[in-house]
Design an enzyme around this catalytic site. Structure first.
Site, PDB file in Angstrom:
ATOM      1  N   SER A 143       0.011  -0.791  -1.228  1.00 35.94           N
ATOM      2  CA  SER A 143       0.749  -1.869  -0.572  1.00 35.94           C
ATOM      3  C   SER A 143       1.241  -1.323   0.760  1.00 35.94           C
ATOM      4  CB  SER A 143       1.958  -2.258  -1.439  1.00 35.94           C
ATOM      5  OG  SER A 143       2.846  -3.100  -0.723  1.00 35.94           O
ATOM      6  N   TYR A 156       9.311  -0.888  -7.122  1.00 35.76           N
ATOM      7  CA  TYR A 156       7.987  -1.202  -6.554  1.00 35.76           C
ATOM      8  C   TYR A 156       7.641  -0.230  -5.423  1.00 35.76           C
ATOM      9  CZ  TYR A 156       4.214  -4.237  -4.755  1.00 35.76           C
ATOM     10  OH  TYR A 156       3.008  -4.743  -4.330  1.00 35.76           O
TER      11      TYR A 156
END
Ligand code: NAD
Length: 261
Positions: A143, A156
């Site tokens: 990401s 995350y």
């Protein structure tokens, strides 16, 4: 060309980016193992659609990415039924948005488990076969959050930074075996994962959902547009091909310029 006849295992491919990867590899002539949660009939329909759209074979593994034995079983399924796990895409992921002081502890553990440890376990299971065949492609969906942080996403961001480190180490260990290991770092891609975090982000930031989309999500992306799942899948197809054989241990941003700022 090099993907035709290969076998791709894509975790978290019942939805979003993972489903786009599976369909893109199938379009190139790979047999695929799809995986993920969801309604059994809907998953079976997607599996059958891959076979009929692209004339390849598709299997479904219901492995839970929180279970080490099931993850090893998913790789084994590809090896037993299709003869190999040539391309492994670690993609399953979840998100929880919360201030650190309230961050649910089991939520932290689930994110680290699904978004990071599952990739370690799948790579661990797949590498022996790849080494023996002297060919392999490992692609981890990281990401932009593997490279930069954002508030309220502690687990995350920690998991995705972990994926970046794991990618580099696996690339180094496998470099002389015809195996590459790379990470794709998308910015905001319009998928159920993004859609579902909007209400909690709105709550955490005291905003409306429309403001979150415009002022939080797309504010980070200089193009002011969501990345599409097809664009991310096309990058994975390139990384799996022979022209990418010298690309390894790298983070590939596809984020509309997000981390350039
Ligand atoms: P999504 O919610 O559409 O898909 C997630 C997939 O993971 C689904 O197939 C789901 O069933 C599966 N999954 C979740 N928990 C699982 C478990 N315990 N076992 C097996 N499968 C499980 O989300 P997405 O946006 O397509 O996300 C895919 C990946 O892309 C994730 O790793 C995510 O972090 C990453 N990513 C997404 C974006 C984005 O903006 N959408 C941006 C950067 C990175």
């Amino acid at each position: 060309m090099s993907i035709k006849g290969k076998v791709a295992v894509v975790t978290g491919s019942t939805s979003g980016i993972g489903l786009a990867y599976a369909r893109a590899f199938a379009a190139e002539g790979a047999n695929v193992v799809i995986n993920g949660l969801g309604d059994a009939a809907a998953i079976e329909a997607e599996r059958a659609r891959i076979e009929s759209d692209f004339g390849v074979k598709a299997l479904y593994s219901d492995a839970n990415m929180l279970k080490a034995d099931e993850i090893a079983g998913m790789v084994k399924l590809a090896e037993t039924e299709f003869g190999a796990c040539d391309i492994l895409v670690n993609n399953a992921g979840i998100q929880i948005v919360s201030p650190i002081e309230d961050f649910p502890i089991d939520g932290w553990n689930n994110i680290i488990g699904i978004n990071l440890t599952a990739a370690f376990l799948a790579i661990r299971a797949a590498v022996p076969g790849m080494k023996a065949r002297k060919w392999g492609r490992i692609i981890n969906t990281a990401s932009a959050h593997a490279l930069v942080g954002s508030p309220f996403k502690s687990a995350y961001v920690a998991a995705k930074h972990g994926i970046a480190g794991l990618t580099k180490v696996v690339a180094l260990e496998t470099a002389t075996f015809g195996i590459t290991c790379n990470a794709i770092c998308p910015g905001y891609v319009w998928t159920p994962l993004v859609e579902k975090q909007i209400p909690d982000t709105a709550k955490a930031r005291g905003m409306t959902e429309e403001q979150v989309k415009k002022d939080v999500l797309l504010a980070a992306q200089p193009t002011k547009e969501f990345v599409t799942v097809e664009e991310v899948a096309a990058l994975a197809v390139f990384l799996a091909g022979d022209n990418a054989r010298s690309i390894t241990g790298a983070m590939h941003q596809i984020d509309g310029g997000w981390v350039a700022e």
